[in-house]
Design a protein around this motif. Structure first.
Motif, PDB file in Angstrom:
ATOM      1  N   ILE A  25      92.392  78.677  59.452  1.00 47.64           N
ATOM      2  CA  ILE A  25      92.860  80.003  59.843  1.00 47.64           C
ATOM      3  C   ILE A  25      91.668  80.874  60.196  1.00 47.64           C
ATOM      4  N   LYS A  26      91.789  81.576  61.308  1.00 49.15           N
ATOM      5  CA  LYS A  26      90.745  82.483  61.754  1.00 49.15           C
ATOM      6  C   LYS A  26      91.280  83.902  61.821  1.00 49.15           C
ATOM      7  N   GLY A  27      90.414  84.844  61.557  1.00 43.69           N
ATOM      8  CA  GLY A  27      90.780  86.249  61.679  1.00 43.69           C
ATOM      9  C   GLY A  27      91.424  86.840  60.453  1.00 43.69           C
ATOM     10  N   LYS A  28      91.355  86.108  59.324  1.00 42.09           N
ATOM     11  CA  LYS A  28      91.928  86.620  58.085  1.00 42.09           C
ATOM     12  C   LYS A  28      91.025  86.217  56.934  1.00 42.09           C
ATOM     13  N   SER A  29      90.566  87.206  56.195  1.00 42.46           N
ATOM     14  CA  SER A  29      89.688  86.919  55.089  1.00 42.46           C
ATOM     15  C   SER A  29      90.495  86.644  53.820  1.00 42.46           C
ATOM     16  N   SER A  30      90.121  85.586  53.124  1.00 44.04           N
ATOM     17  CA  SER A  30      90.724  85.228  51.837  1.00 44.04           C
ATOM     18  C   SER A  30      92.245  85.200  51.853  1.00 44.04           C
ATOM     19  N   PRO A  31      92.834  84.453  52.780  1.00 38.09           N
ATOM     20  CA  PRO A  31      94.297  84.371  52.804  1.00 38.09           C
ATOM     21  C   PRO A  31      94.810  83.479  51.682  1.00 38.09           C
ATOM     22  N   ASN A  32      96.068  83.642  51.336  1.00 37.19           N
ATOM     23  CA  ASN A  32      96.765  82.612  50.570  1.00 37.19           C
ATOM     24  C   ASN A  32      97.172  81.533  51.581  1.00 37.19           C
ATOM     25  N   LEU A  33      97.023  80.278  51.187  1.00 33.34           N
ATOM     26  CA  LEU A  33      97.352  79.166  52.092  1.00 33.34           C
ATOM     27  C   LEU A  33      98.373  78.246  51.452  1.00 33.34           C
ATOM     28  N   TYR A  34      99.197  77.638  52.292  1.00 31.49           N
ATOM     29  CA  TYR A  34     100.323  76.825  51.819  1.00 31.49           C
ATOM     30  C   TYR A  34     100.445  75.570  52.668  1.00 31.49           C
ATOM     31  N   TRP A  35     100.948  74.503  52.061  1.00 28.16           N
ATOM     32  CA  TRP A  35     101.397  73.316  52.784  1.00 28.16           C
ATOM     33  C   TRP A  35     102.889  73.129  52.542  1.00 28.16           C
ATOM     34  N   TYR A  36     103.596  72.826  53.663  1.00 26.57           N
ATOM     35  CA  TYR A  36     105.022  72.537  53.618  1.00 26.57           C
ATOM     36  C   TYR A  36     105.285  71.188  54.270  1.00 26.57           C
ATOM     37  N   TRP A  37     106.398  70.591  53.846  1.00 24.72           N
ATOM     38  CA  TRP A  37     106.906  69.370  54.476  1.00 24.72           C
ATOM     39  C   TRP A  37     108.329  69.630  54.928  1.00 24.72           C
ATOM     40  N   GLN A  38     108.655  69.097  56.108  1.00 29.99           N
ATOM     41  CA  GLN A  38     110.001  69.276  56.643  1.00 29.99           C
ATOM     42  C   GLN A  38     110.482  67.963  57.241  1.00 29.99           C
ATOM     43  N   ALA A  39     111.588  67.447  56.733  1.00 25.72           N
ATOM     44  CA  ALA A  39     112.251  66.322  57.376  1.00 25.72           C
ATOM     45  C   ALA A  39     112.900  66.830  58.660  1.00 25.72           C
ATOM     46  N   THR A  40     113.166  65.950  59.591  1.00 23.24           N
ATOM     47  CA  THR A  40     113.758  66.345  60.872  1.00 23.24           C
ATOM     48  C   THR A  40     115.055  67.119  60.645  1.00 23.24           C
ATOM     49  N   GLY A  41     115.094  68.368  61.132  1.00 28.30           N
ATOM     50  CA  GLY A  41     116.281  69.199  60.971  1.00 28.30           C
ATOM     51  C   GLY A  41     116.524  69.707  59.571  1.00 28.30           C
ATOM     52  N   GLY A  42     115.562  69.468  58.679  1.00 25.58           N
ATOM     53  CA  GLY A  42     115.755  69.809  57.274  1.00 25.58           C
ATOM     54  C   GLY A  42     115.120  71.123  56.879  1.00 25.58           C
ATOM     55  N   ILE A  51      95.217  80.262  46.419  1.00 30.71           N
ATOM     56  CA  ILE A  51      94.916  81.674  46.588  1.00 30.71           C
ATOM     57  C   ILE A  51      93.422  81.911  46.708  1.00 30.71           C
ATOM     58  N   THR A  52      92.621  80.861  46.486  1.00 31.96           N
ATOM     59  CA  THR A  52      91.181  81.034  46.604  1.00 31.96           C
ATOM     60  C   THR A  52      90.503  79.679  46.805  1.00 31.96           C
ATOM     61  N   VAL A  53      89.282  79.714  47.282  1.00 32.71           N
ATOM     62  CA  VAL A  53      88.512  78.484  47.510  1.00 32.71           C
ATOM     63  C   VAL A  53      88.423  77.666  46.233  1.00 32.71           C
ATOM     64  N   GLY A  54      88.664  76.376  46.377  1.00 31.46           N
ATOM     65  CA  GLY A  54      88.507  75.465  45.257  1.00 31.46           C
ATOM     66  C   GLY A  54      89.676  75.415  44.309  1.00 31.46           C
ATOM     67  N   GLN A  55      90.673  76.251  44.536  1.00 28.91           N
ATOM     68  CA  GLN A  55      91.819  76.314  43.617  1.00 28.91           C
ATOM     69  C   GLN A  55      93.103  76.002  44.374  1.00 28.91           C
ATOM     70  N   VAL A  56      93.809  74.959  43.921  1.00 26.44           N
ATOM     71  CA  VAL A  56      95.052  74.537  44.566  1.00 26.44           C
ATOM     72  C   VAL A  56      96.090  74.282  43.482  1.00 26.44           C
ATOM     73  N   GLU A  57      97.304  74.779  43.725  1.00 32.08           N
ATOM     74  CA  GLU A  57      98.409  74.543  42.801  1.00 32.08           C
ATOM     75  C   GLU A  57      99.441  73.655  43.482  1.00 32.08           C
ATOM     76  N   SER A  58      99.938  72.673  42.742  1.00 32.85           N
ATOM     77  CA  SER A  58     100.955  71.766  43.257  1.00 32.85           C
ATOM     78  C   SER A  58     102.335  72.304  42.927  1.00 32.85           C
ATOM     79  N   VAL A  59     103.231  72.237  43.911  1.00 29.93           N
ATOM     80  CA  VAL A  59     104.599  72.708  43.700  1.00 29.93           C
ATOM     81  C   VAL A  59     105.536  71.533  43.462  1.00 29.93           C
TER      82      VAL A  59
END
Lengths: 114, 111
Positions: A25-42, A51-59
């Motif tokens: 991501i460009k043009g935004k400092s310290s964003p929250n970042l997310y990963w999503y998965w989508q099945a076809t049509g789902g 929420i910060t560098v080096g820190q990731v939470e699993s959902v």
């Protein structure tokens, strides 16, 4: 203006092979970042957030992992792909302060596992 | 638990007709509600958002009013166009950096 880029655009991989998907991501400092998965049509299933560098939470647990090596970069990976990993992977960002919690999505990576 | 329920499956309409896509939610929070639209092979895009009770919010001809008394945030448009054919998601911010999405409703507009 913020821009979000994902790579690759599409992948065809064999079961059991490794995978690495990226998001910048460009043009935004310290964003929250997310990963999503989508099945076809789902629906959209959130996988990870950071929420910060080096820190990731699993959902959810889908034999995937994520890392945030830089403020503007989010990586999704696995050492061994399963057929069930096929789908559309979307990276998203939100502001880390203010706002309504709305998230903005990247163009996505379409993954086919054979 | 927290959830979002949308009009199920597929809604088919002829161009020029009105549409309403239902969305109800269950949450213990006082949430922000969103509608996202996803065209074929594209990423979801934010269409509408609201947290204000009984206030209509509009964008690109679509509108919705959050009714906290009935936990609803239905999406409406008075005259659909061919370009409105897409997958529509209702979602709410359930806190803890999580958006909860409904299952999605496909709107198909025919000439």
């Amino acid at each position: 203006a913020q821009t979000i880029h994902q790579w690759p655009v599409a992948e065809i991989k064999a079961v059991g092979s490794p995978l690495s998907l990226g998001c910048t991501i460009k043009g935004k400092s310290s964003p929250n970042l997310y990963w999503y998965w989508q099945a076809t049509g789902g629906t959209l299933q959130q996988l990870f957030y950071s929420i910060t560098v080096g820190q990731v939470e699993s959902v959810v647990q889908l034999n995937l992992s994520a890392s945030r090596p830089k403020d503007d970069q989010f990586i999704l990976s696995t050492e061994k792909l399963l057929l069930s990993h096929s789908g559309f992977y979307l990276c998203a960002w939100s502001s880390n302060w203010g706002g309504a919690g709305e998230q903005y999505f990247g163009p996505g990576t379409r993954l086919t596992v054979l | 638990g927290d959830s979002v329920t949308q009009t199920e499956g597929l809604v088919t309409l002829t161009k020029g007709l009105p549409v309403m896509l239902n969305c109800t939610y269950q949450t213990t929070y006082s949430p922000f509600l969103f509608w996202y639209v996803q065209h074929l092979n594209e990423a979801p895009k934010l269409l509408l958002k609201s947290s204000t009770d009984n206030k209509r919010t509009e964008h690109q001809g679509f509108y919705a009013t959050l009714h906290k008394s009935s936990s609803s945030f239905h999406l409406q448009k008075s005259s659909v166009q061919l370009s409105d054919s897409a997958l529509y998601f209702c979602a709410y911010d359930s806190g803890y950096n999580k958006l909860t999405f409904g299952k999605g409703t496909v709107l198909l507009v025919s000439p």
